[in-house]
Design an enzyme around this catalytic site. Structure first.
Site, short mmCIF file in Angstrom:
data_model
loop_
_atom_site.label_atom_id
_atom_site.label_comp_id
_atom_site.label_asym_id
_atom_site.label_seq_id
_atom_site.Cartn_x
_atom_site.Cartn_y
_atom_site.Cartn_z
N PHE A 118 -10.85 162.36 14.94
CA PHE A 118 -10.16 163.65 14.91
C PHE A 118 -11.16 164.81 14.80
O PHE A 118 -11.05 165.81 15.50
CB PHE A 118 -9.16 163.70 13.75
CG PHE A 118 -8.43 165.02 13.67
CD1 PHE A 118 -7.56 165.41 14.69
CD2 PHE A 118 -8.62 165.87 12.59
CE1 PHE A 118 -6.90 166.64 14.62
CE2 PHE A 118 -7.96 167.10 12.53
CZ PHE A 118 -7.10 167.49 13.55
N GLU A 119 -12.16 164.64 13.92
CA GLU A 119 -13.18 165.67 13.76
C GLU A 119 -13.94 165.86 15.08
O GLU A 119 -14.21 166.99 15.49
CB GLU A 119 -14.19 165.29 12.65
CG GLU A 119 -13.67 165.48 11.24
CD GLU A 119 -12.93 164.29 10.68
OE1 GLU A 119 -12.53 163.39 11.48
OE2 GLU A 119 -12.74 164.24 9.46
N ARG A 142 -39.17 158.92 21.13
CA ARG A 142 -38.51 157.99 20.22
C ARG A 142 -37.47 157.15 20.98
O ARG A 142 -36.48 156.70 20.40
CB ARG A 142 -37.92 158.70 19.02
CG ARG A 142 -37.44 160.12 19.27
CD ARG A 142 -36.65 160.66 18.12
NE ARG A 142 -37.44 160.79 16.88
CZ ARG A 142 -36.91 161.01 15.70
NH1 ARG A 142 -35.61 161.12 15.55
NH2 ARG A 142 -37.67 161.13 14.63
N CYS A 147 -22.65 192.54 4.66
CA CYS A 147 -22.99 191.15 5.00
C CYS A 147 -21.90 190.23 4.45
O CYS A 147 -21.54 190.31 3.28
CB CYS A 147 -24.36 190.81 4.39
SG CYS A 147 -24.69 189.05 4.22
N LYS A 157 -35.29 154.45 22.73
CA LYS A 157 -34.96 153.07 22.41
C LYS A 157 -34.43 152.42 23.68
O LYS A 157 -33.79 153.07 24.49
CB LYS A 157 -33.86 153.04 21.35
CG LYS A 157 -34.35 153.45 19.98
CD LYS A 157 -33.25 153.23 18.96
CE LYS A 157 -33.82 153.33 17.56
NZ LYS A 157 -32.93 153.91 16.61
N CYS A 173 -47.05 156.29 1.26
CA CYS A 173 -47.56 156.03 -0.08
C CYS A 173 -49.06 156.38 -0.17
O CYS A 173 -49.79 156.32 0.83
CB CYS A 173 -47.36 154.56 -0.45
SG CYS A 173 -45.81 154.25 -1.32
N HIS A 202 -39.04 162.32 1.53
CA HIS A 202 -39.65 163.23 2.51
C HIS A 202 -38.61 164.17 3.09
O HIS A 202 -37.41 163.87 3.06
CB HIS A 202 -40.33 162.43 3.63
CG HIS A 202 -39.38 161.61 4.46
ND1 HIS A 202 -38.80 160.45 4.01
CD2 HIS A 202 -38.88 161.79 5.70
CE1 HIS A 202 -38.02 159.95 4.95
NE2 HIS A 202 -38.03 160.75 5.98
N ASN A 259 -44.75 164.38 12.67
CA ASN A 259 -43.86 163.21 12.71
C ASN A 259 -44.45 162.19 13.68
O ASN A 259 -44.91 162.54 14.77
CB ASN A 259 -42.47 163.65 13.17
CG ASN A 259 -41.44 162.55 12.97
OD1 ASN A 259 -41.57 161.45 13.47
ND2 ASN A 259 -40.41 162.86 12.20
N CYS A 292 -23.04 188.26 1.39
CA CYS A 292 -23.10 189.08 0.17
C CYS A 292 -21.68 189.27 -0.38
O CYS A 292 -21.47 189.22 -1.59
CB CYS A 292 -23.73 190.43 0.45
SG CYS A 292 -25.52 190.36 0.69
ZN ZN Z 1 -26.28 189.19 2.53
ZN ZN Z 2 -44.00 155.00 -0.09
#
Ligand code: ZN
Ligand code: ZN
Length: 337
Positions: A311-312, A20, A199, A22, A45, A169, A78, A202
């Site tokens: 910042f993130e 892919r 867990c 570019k 489609c 999709h 894909n 849980c």
């Molecule tokens: Zn669990």
């Molecule tokens: Zn479509």
């Protein structure tokens, strides 16, 4: 052939996706406008089956041939895969520092409906149920390949969530490695199990039920929560109440209830945030590490209502401008049916 490369300083893997690729000048040119007669050109489609690679799997009317109309769910490779299924996962070390391997894997597209303009929030319940069943089928099929460690099922809805193709999709990617991102979650869950003998997921379910203010909805077998430390506004998780570490452990008959919960959550987000762009991901343990007592599969839905900023990126600390308790109350009170 794509290549997997590991950052020697962080151990994070990157896919160098040559298929892919570019040209540098193509990057940053923004969105390609869809053609005026979008449906005629849309490869997903009905009637345009020949515009895609041959289907791997479909739910279709009895007697109709593969790659012809008559389907209601269709899974195809894909067209621009991030990873390719040929080859082996041998590691290559360069200069005793750089680790890389063939970019093997499987990258599939699950076409969720023949209807071009639907989304899960506007689909009938039955269709969402079939999507969940198809996710399960593909998870099981891909996990049979011993080369693959992780099966990631995800959906990008809208431009801000990373999709330019409107036709509903999802995608499924099988990778030959367990990335740091998942390993970190698994290791923390393992540590919690060592300390508490239970867990962590849980325990979260049990405590959140008791507190109640972050619960969006609950059915017999699933609970929908706004996490205590949600990273961004309206981050929402759907957890199965009974403990299981991989997604395919869901019995097929329970996909109906999962579909109900998934659709309900997306309808509530659709109505609350006016059809937001979002991603969702099914988190599961590595596919060959089955029945882990400390890890718990779940679905995370991340509405893309804010952008990740410097910042993130720099700190890994997210700034969330909506209190999770308020988001949960808002979603609880948003009508569904
Ligand atoms: Zn669990
Ligand atoms: Zn479509």
């Amino acid at each position: 052939m794509p290549e997997l490369r590991q950052n020697p300083a962080t151990k994070e893997w990157v896919i160098i996706a040559t298929e892919r690729a570019k040209r540098p000048e193509e990057l940053g040119t923004g969105v390609i406008a869809p053609p005026a007669n979008e449906k005629d050109h849309c490869p997903f489609c009905q009637g345009n089956e020949k515009k895609t690679p041959n289907e791997l799997f479909s739910y279709r009317t009895y007697g109709t041939a593969p790659n012809t109309p008559g389907w209601w769910i269709r899974v195809i490779p894909n067209m621009f895969p991030a990873l390719m299924p040929q080859g082996n996962p041998d590691r290559v070390h360069t200069e005793n520092l750089f680790l890389s391997m063939n970019g093997i894997g499987q990258h599939e597209v699950l076409i969720e409906t023949p209807e071009h303009t639907h989304s899960i929030a506007t689909m009938p319940q039955q269709q969402v149920e079939e999507i969940c069943l198809a996710y399960r089928e593909r998870y099981i099929a891909l996990s049979q390949d011993p080369r693959y460690e992780m099966i990631t099922i995800f959906k990008n809805h809208g431009l801000n969530a990373g999709t330019s193709l409107r036709h509903p999709h999802s995608q499924i990617i099988a990778t030959p490695i367990t990335p740091m991102h998942i390993r970190h979650r698994i290791e923390e869950a393992m540590r919690y199990f060592d300390d508490h003998g239970s867990c962590v997921y849980c325990d979260i379910i049990e405590k959140e039920k008791k507190i109640g203010e972050r619960v969006v909805a609950e059915t017999d077998n699933f609970i929908v929560l706004e996490p205590f430390a949600s990273q961004s506004p309206f981050e929402t998780i759907i957890l199965p109440k009974s403990h299981a570490s991989t997604f395919d452990s869901i019995p097929p008959e329970r996909c109906k209830e999962l579909a109900y919960v998934l659709r309900m959550t997306l309808v509530k987000l659709f109505r609350s945030l006016n059809n937001p762009d979002y991603n969702y991901v099914i988190f599961s343990s590595p596919c060959h590490e089955r029945s882990l007592e400390y890890y718990h599969w779940y679905i995370m839905i991340m509405p893309r209502v804010t952008a990740v900023a410097g910042f993130e990126l720099g700190s890994g600390i997210y700034i969330n401008t909506v209190i999770p308790e308020s988001a949960a109350k808002f979603l609880r009170e948003t009508p569904f049916e």
